[in-house]
Design a protein around this motif. Structure first.
Motif, PDB file in Angstrom:
ATOM      1  N   VAL A  38       0.847  -1.196   0.000  1.00  0.00           N
ATOM      2  CA  VAL A  38       0.000   0.000   0.000  1.00  0.00           C
ATOM      3  C   VAL A  38       0.884   1.249   0.000  1.00  0.00           C
ATOM      4  O   VAL A  38       0.669   2.189  -0.776  1.00  0.00           O
ATOM      5  N   TYR A  39       1.874   1.255   0.863  1.00  0.00           N
ATOM      6  CA  TYR A  39       2.807   2.373   0.966  1.00  0.00           C
ATOM      7  C   TYR A  39       3.516   2.602  -0.374  1.00  0.00           C
ATOM      8  O   TYR A  39       3.614   3.732  -0.862  1.00  0.00           O
ATOM      9  N   GLN A  40       4.005   1.510  -0.981  1.00  0.00           N
ATOM     10  CA  GLN A  40       4.727   1.609  -2.248  1.00  0.00           C
ATOM     11  C   GLN A  40       3.823   2.129  -3.369  1.00  0.00           C
ATOM     12  O   GLN A  40       4.285   2.859  -4.246  1.00  0.00           O
ATOM     13  N   THR A  41       2.537   1.789  -3.322  1.00  0.00           N
ATOM     14  CA  THR A  41       1.596   2.333  -4.305  1.00  0.00           C
ATOM     15  C   THR A  41       1.537   3.852  -4.178  1.00  0.00           C
ATOM     16  O   THR A  41       1.528   4.568  -5.189  1.00  0.00           O
ATOM     17  N   GLY A  42       1.520   4.350  -2.958  1.00  0.00           N
ATOM     18  CA  GLY A  42       1.545   5.803  -2.744  1.00  0.00           C
ATOM     19  C   GLY A  42       2.786   6.438  -3.336  1.00  0.00           C
ATOM     20  O   GLY A  42       2.715   7.488  -3.983  1.00  0.00           O
ATOM     21  N   VAL A  43       3.939   5.801  -3.129  1.00  0.00           N
ATOM     22  CA  VAL A  43       5.204   6.318  -3.677  1.00  0.00           C
ATOM     23  C   VAL A  43       5.148   6.333  -5.205  1.00  0.00           C
ATOM     24  O   VAL A  43       5.512   7.332  -5.839  1.00  0.00           O
ATOM     25  N   THR A  44       4.686   5.241  -5.790  1.00  0.00           N
ATOM     26  CA  THR A  44       4.642   5.133  -7.253  1.00  0.00           C
ATOM     27  C   THR A  44       3.772   6.234  -7.860  1.00  0.00           C
ATOM     28  O   THR A  44       4.190   6.925  -8.796  1.00  0.00           O
ATOM     29  N   TYR A  45       2.571   6.406  -7.327  1.00  0.00           N
ATOM     30  CA  TYR A  45       1.680   7.426  -7.868  1.00  0.00           C
ATOM     31  C   TYR A  45       2.225   8.829  -7.614  1.00  0.00           C
ATOM     32  O   TYR A  45       2.074   9.722  -8.449  1.00  0.00           O
ATOM     33  N   GLN A  46       2.872   9.038  -6.483  1.00  0.00           N
ATOM     34  CA  GLN A  46       3.460  10.345  -6.208  1.00  0.00           C
ATOM     35  C   GLN A  46       4.545  10.659  -7.233  1.00  0.00           C
ATOM     36  O   GLN A  46       4.597  11.768  -7.774  1.00  0.00           O
ATOM     37  N   MET A  47       5.396   9.692  -7.523  1.00  0.00           N
ATOM     38  CA  MET A  47       6.483   9.938  -8.468  1.00  0.00           C
ATOM     39  C   MET A  47       5.958  10.205  -9.880  1.00  0.00           C
ATOM     40  O   MET A  47       6.424  11.127 -10.548  1.00  0.00           O
ATOM     41  N   TRP A  48       5.000   9.404 -10.341  1.00  0.00           N
ATOM     42  CA  TRP A  48       4.463   9.626 -11.679  1.00  0.00           C
ATOM     43  C   TRP A  48       3.812  11.001 -11.796  1.00  0.00           C
ATOM     44  O   TRP A  48       3.956  11.689 -12.802  1.00  0.00           O
ATOM     45  N   HIS A  49       3.099  11.403 -10.759  1.00  0.00           N
ATOM     46  CA  HIS A  49       2.394  12.679 -10.839  1.00  0.00           C
ATOM     47  C   HIS A  49       3.312  13.855 -10.543  1.00  0.00           C
ATOM     48  O   HIS A  49       3.032  14.973 -10.974  1.00  0.00           O
ATOM     49  N   ALA A  50       4.419  13.622  -9.865  1.00  0.00           N
ATOM     50  CA  ALA A  50       5.451  14.666  -9.751  1.00  0.00           C
ATOM     51  C   ALA A  50       6.004  14.958 -11.146  1.00  0.00           C
ATOM     52  O   ALA A  50       6.166  16.123 -11.538  1.00  0.00           O
ATOM     53  N   LEU A  51       6.265  13.898 -11.901  1.00  0.00           N
ATOM     54  CA  LEU A  51       6.708  14.085 -13.293  1.00  0.00           C
ATOM     55  C   LEU A  51       5.616  14.750 -14.123  1.00  0.00           C
ATOM     56  O   LEU A  51       5.901  15.584 -14.994  1.00  0.00           O
ATOM     57  N   GLY A  52       4.366  14.383 -13.865  1.00  0.00           N
ATOM     58  CA  GLY A  52       3.246  15.029 -14.549  1.00  0.00           C
ATOM     59  C   GLY A  52       3.204  16.522 -14.275  1.00  0.00           C
ATOM     60  O   GLY A  52       2.977  17.326 -15.185  1.00  0.00           O
ATOM     61  N   LEU A  53       3.450  16.908 -13.033  1.00  0.00           N
ATOM     62  CA  LEU A  53       3.474  18.327 -12.673  1.00  0.00           C
ATOM     63  C   LEU A  53       4.602  19.058 -13.395  1.00  0.00           C
ATOM     64  O   LEU A  53       4.429  20.194 -13.842  1.00  0.00           O
ATOM     65  N   ILE A  54       5.747  18.416 -13.498  1.00  0.00           N
ATOM     66  CA  ILE A  54       6.861  19.029 -14.222  1.00  0.00           C
ATOM     67  C   ILE A  54       6.488  19.185 -15.692  1.00  0.00           C
ATOM     68  O   ILE A  54       6.760  20.219 -16.314  1.00  0.00           O
ATOM     69  N   GLY A  55       5.816  18.178 -16.250  1.00  0.00           N
ATOM     70  CA  GLY A  55       5.334  18.281 -17.628  1.00  0.00           C
ATOM     71  C   GLY A  55       4.340  19.415 -17.800  1.00  0.00           C
ATOM     72  O   GLY A  55       4.409  20.183 -18.772  1.00  0.00           O
ATOM     73  N   VAL A  56       3.419  19.544 -16.864  1.00  0.00           N
ATOM     74  CA  VAL A  56       2.444  20.641 -16.909  1.00  0.00           C
ATOM     75  C   VAL A  56       3.184  21.975 -16.873  1.00  0.00           C
ATOM     76  O   VAL A  56       2.866  22.900 -17.628  1.00  0.00           O
ATOM     77  N   ALA A  57       4.205  22.080 -16.022  1.00  0.00           N
ATOM     78  CA  ALA A  57       4.975  23.326 -15.939  1.00  0.00           C
ATOM     79  C   ALA A  57       5.642  23.662 -17.267  1.00  0.00           C
ATOM     80  O   ALA A  57       5.620  24.822 -17.709  1.00  0.00           O
ATOM     81  N   LEU A  58       6.207  22.652 -17.921  1.00  0.00           N
ATOM     82  CA  LEU A  58       6.887  22.892 -19.192  1.00  0.00           C
ATOM     83  C   LEU A  58       5.910  23.283 -20.297  1.00  0.00           C
ATOM     84  O   LEU A  58       6.182  24.182 -21.096  1.00  0.00           O
ATOM     85  N   ILE A  59       4.761  22.608 -20.343  1.00  0.00           N
ATOM     86  CA  ILE A  59       3.752  22.954 -21.350  1.00  0.00           C
ATOM     87  C   ILE A  59       3.160  24.324 -21.047  1.00  0.00           C
ATOM     88  O   ILE A  59       2.930  25.131 -21.946  1.00  0.00           O
ATOM     89  N   HIS A  60       2.939  24.582 -19.771  1.00  0.00           N
ATOM     90  CA  HIS A  60       2.351  25.858 -19.358  1.00  0.00           C
ATOM     91  C   HIS A  60       3.263  27.026 -19.729  1.00  0.00           C
ATOM     92  O   HIS A  60       2.798  28.139 -19.969  1.00  0.00           O
ATOM     93  N   GLN A  61       4.561  26.765 -19.806  1.00  0.00           N
ATOM     94  CA  GLN A  61       5.511  27.796 -20.226  1.00  0.00           C
ATOM     95  C   GLN A  61       5.214  28.235 -21.660  1.00  0.00           C
ATOM     96  O   GLN A  61       5.350  29.414 -21.994  1.00  0.00           O
ATOM     97  N   GLN A  62       4.789  27.301 -22.505  1.00  0.00           N
ATOM     98  CA  GLN A  62       4.465  27.609 -23.891  1.00  0.00           C
ATOM     99  C   GLN A  62       3.087  28.249 -24.045  1.00  0.00           C
ATOM    100  O   GLN A  62       2.859  28.993 -24.984  1.00  0.00           O
ATOM    101  N   MET A  63       2.180  27.906 -23.143  1.00  0.00           N
ATOM    102  CA  MET A  63       0.797  28.397 -23.207  1.00  0.00           C
ATOM    103  C   MET A  63       0.397  28.925 -21.824  1.00  0.00           C
ATOM    104  O   MET A  63      -0.436  28.328 -21.139  1.00  0.00           O
ATOM    105  N   PRO A  64       0.979  30.047 -21.398  1.00  0.00           N
ATOM    106  CA  PRO A  64       0.800  30.503 -20.020  1.00  0.00           C
ATOM    107  C   PRO A  64      -0.630  30.886 -19.633  1.00  0.00           C
ATOM    108  O   PRO A  64      -0.954  30.895 -18.458  1.00  0.00           O
ATOM    109  N   GLY A  65      -1.482  31.137 -20.595  1.00  0.00           N
ATOM    110  CA  GLY A  65      -2.841  31.550 -20.262  1.00  0.00           C
ATOM    111  C   GLY A  65      -3.835  30.402 -20.135  1.00  0.00           C
ATOM    112  O   GLY A  65      -5.014  30.641 -19.911  1.00  0.00           O
ATOM    113  N   SER A  66      -3.378  29.173 -20.253  1.00  0.00           N
ATOM    114  CA  SER A  66      -4.302  28.045 -20.277  1.00  0.00           C
ATOM    115  C   SER A  66      -4.883  27.740 -18.898  1.00  0.00           C
ATOM    116  O   SER A  66      -4.167  27.341 -17.983  1.00  0.00           O
ATOM    117  N   LYS A  67      -6.188  27.895 -18.792  1.00  0.00           N
ATOM    118  CA  LYS A  67      -6.891  27.539 -17.547  1.00  0.00           C
ATOM    119  C   LYS A  67      -6.922  26.021 -17.363  1.00  0.00           C
ATOM    120  O   LYS A  67      -6.884  25.522 -16.240  1.00  0.00           O
TER     121      LYS A  67
END
Length: 134
Positions: A38-67
């Motif tokens: 159960v604990y490891q599932t939390g770690v796995t999802y946290q890591m994938w979505h941390a990368l997702g957040l970094i991806g959102v940041a990079l895309i948001h840099q190109q389209m800063p007005g996107s709601k």
């Protein structure tokens, strides 16, 4: 660019690595194998979505007005807190009622990815409409 999602993503990844190491080295002999999973599932999802957040940041840099991207980032962060956080607490405290919180985090994750898909679709349609190669 507002680097908030890059910062949150990087900090989430940092914490995720620390939580993973703590689970692998500090919890192995302390909690049951089921709770360690159960604990490891939390770690796995946290890591994938941390990368997702970094991806959102990079895309948001190109389209800063996107709601859509704005809300996707905040929903990913909420998902990390609710989904991974509740799994960590469930595994460490062994309070089964904490499992009721986890699906709310899952819904945040799903909604964030849906918003990213809508953003992508919106931009595909926009680029097709503005294409000079029609």
């Amino acid at each position: 660019m507002k680097p908030v999602f890059l910062l949150i993503g990087a900090l989430s990844a940092l914490i995720g690595v620390g939580m993973g190491a703590f689970g692998a080295h500090g919890l192995k002999a302390v909690i049951s194998p089921e709770m360690l999973t159960v604990y490891q599932t939390g770690v796995t999802y946290q890591m994938w979505h941390a990368l997702g957040l970094i991806g959102v940041a990079l895309i948001h840099q190109q389209m800063p007005g996107s709601k859509l991207l704005h809300w996707a980032g905040w929903l990913m962060f909420a998902g990390i807190l609710l989904f991974s956080g509740s799994l960590y607490a469930l595994a460490l405290l062994n309070h089964t009622w904490l499992g009721m919180i986890t699906p709310f985090g899952g819904v945040c994750f799903l909604t964030a990815w849906l918003l990213i898909a809508l953003f992508a679709n919106q931009n595909i349609r926009s680029s097709d409409h503005n294409s000079r190669y029609k």
